[in-house]
Design a protein around this motif. Structure first.
Motif, PDB file in Angstrom:
ATOM      1  N   VAL A  46       0.834  -1.198   0.000  1.00  0.00           N
ATOM      2  CA  VAL A  46       0.000   0.000   0.000  1.00  0.00           C
ATOM      3  C   VAL A  46       0.871   1.250   0.000  1.00  0.00           C
ATOM      4  O   VAL A  46       0.580   2.221  -0.689  1.00  0.00           O
ATOM      5  N   GLY A  47       1.968   1.242   0.734  1.00  0.00           N
ATOM      6  CA  GLY A  47       2.733   2.461   0.917  1.00  0.00           C
ATOM      7  C   GLY A  47       3.909   2.679   0.005  1.00  0.00           C
ATOM      8  O   GLY A  47       4.267   3.818  -0.268  1.00  0.00           O
ATOM      9  N   GLU A  49       4.949   0.356  -2.940  1.00  0.00           N
ATOM     10  CA  GLU A  49       5.089  -0.448  -4.156  1.00  0.00           C
ATOM     11  C   GLU A  49       4.945   0.429  -5.388  1.00  0.00           C
ATOM     12  O   GLU A  49       3.921   0.444  -6.054  1.00  0.00           O
ATOM     13  N   GLN A  50       5.973   1.183  -5.650  1.00  0.00           N
ATOM     14  CA  GLN A  50       6.052   1.975  -6.871  1.00  0.00           C
ATOM     15  C   GLN A  50       7.448   2.559  -6.947  1.00  0.00           C
ATOM     16  O   GLN A  50       8.143   2.648  -5.953  1.00  0.00           O
ATOM     17  N   SER A  54       9.964  -1.001  -6.469  1.00  0.00           N
ATOM     18  CA  SER A  54       8.835  -1.841  -6.874  1.00  0.00           C
ATOM     19  C   SER A  54       9.278  -3.275  -7.141  1.00  0.00           C
ATOM     20  O   SER A  54      10.338  -3.529  -7.699  1.00  0.00           O
ATOM     21  N   HIS A  62      -0.313  -0.443  -8.001  1.00  0.00           N
ATOM     22  CA  HIS A  62      -0.656   0.917  -7.600  1.00  0.00           C
ATOM     23  C   HIS A  62      -2.149   1.182  -7.760  1.00  0.00           C
ATOM     24  O   HIS A  62      -2.785   1.762  -6.897  1.00  0.00           O
ATOM     25  N   VAL A  65      -4.321  -0.608  -5.019  1.00  0.00           N
ATOM     26  CA  VAL A  65      -4.261  -0.078  -3.651  1.00  0.00           C
ATOM     27  C   VAL A  65      -4.353   1.450  -3.621  1.00  0.00           C
ATOM     28  O   VAL A  65      -4.063   2.066  -2.606  1.00  0.00           O
ATOM     29  N   HIS A  66      -4.772   2.049  -4.724  1.00  0.00           N
ATOM     30  CA  HIS A  66      -4.800   3.504  -4.841  1.00  0.00           C
ATOM     31  C   HIS A  66      -5.645   4.174  -3.752  1.00  0.00           C
ATOM     32  O   HIS A  66      -5.202   5.111  -3.101  1.00  0.00           O
ATOM     33  N   ARG A  69      -4.119   3.957  -0.340  1.00  0.00           N
ATOM     34  CA  ARG A  69      -3.029   4.927  -0.127  1.00  0.00           C
ATOM     35  C   ARG A  69      -3.577   6.253   0.377  1.00  0.00           C
ATOM     36  O   ARG A  69      -3.054   6.837   1.322  1.00  0.00           O
ATOM     37  N   HIS A  70      -4.640   6.744  -0.242  1.00  0.00           N
ATOM     38  CA  HIS A  70      -5.216   8.014   0.188  1.00  0.00           C
ATOM     39  C   HIS A  70      -5.827   7.891   1.576  1.00  0.00           C
ATOM     40  O   HIS A  70      -5.722   8.809   2.392  1.00  0.00           O
ATOM     41  N   PHE A  74      -0.825   8.134   2.413  1.00  0.00           N
ATOM     42  CA  PHE A  74       0.372   8.036   1.590  1.00  0.00           C
ATOM     43  C   PHE A  74       0.190   8.866   0.331  1.00  0.00           C
ATOM     44  O   PHE A  74      -0.818   8.757  -0.350  1.00  0.00           O
ATOM     45  N   CYS A  76       0.629   9.703  -3.520  1.00  0.00           N
ATOM     46  CA  CYS A  76       0.888   8.872  -4.702  1.00  0.00           C
ATOM     47  C   CYS A  76       0.705   9.619  -5.998  1.00  0.00           C
ATOM     48  O   CYS A  76       0.754   9.032  -7.052  1.00  0.00           O
TER      49      CYS A  76
END
Length: 77
Positions: A46-47, A49-50, A54, A62, A65-66, A69-70, A74, A76
């Motif tokens: 979630v935090g 992986e990009q 990655s 991404h 789990v977009h 994240r918000h 986090f 993104c």
């Protein structure tokens, strides 16, 4: 005449009258380690992986789990 009210006492029997036994740490520890590891992996995806760290190429993880994240704060974008 004042009547004193005693605090409730805790007994070692359940609602059905069976004895409640505590779980030993030896039985709980493997599950606690498993759940902790699972939560750390989930937090990574979630935090972080990009980008440079990655594990999977592309933006699929991404996008999955977009919203999480918000929700967790986090950035993104």
């Amino acid at each position: 005449m004042a009547q004193s009210i005693a605090p409730p006492t805790v007994t070692s029997t359940g609602a059905t009258g069976t004895a409640v036994t505590p779980l030993p740490l030896r039985a709980v520890l493997p599950w606690a380690v498993f759940v902790g590891t699972l939560m750390l992996v989930l937090l990574y995806f979630v935090g972080a992986e990009q980008g440079a760290t990655s594990v999977f190429s592309g933006a699929e993880v991404h996008e999955w789990v977009h919203d999480g994240r918000h929700l967790l704060g986090f950035p993104c974008h």
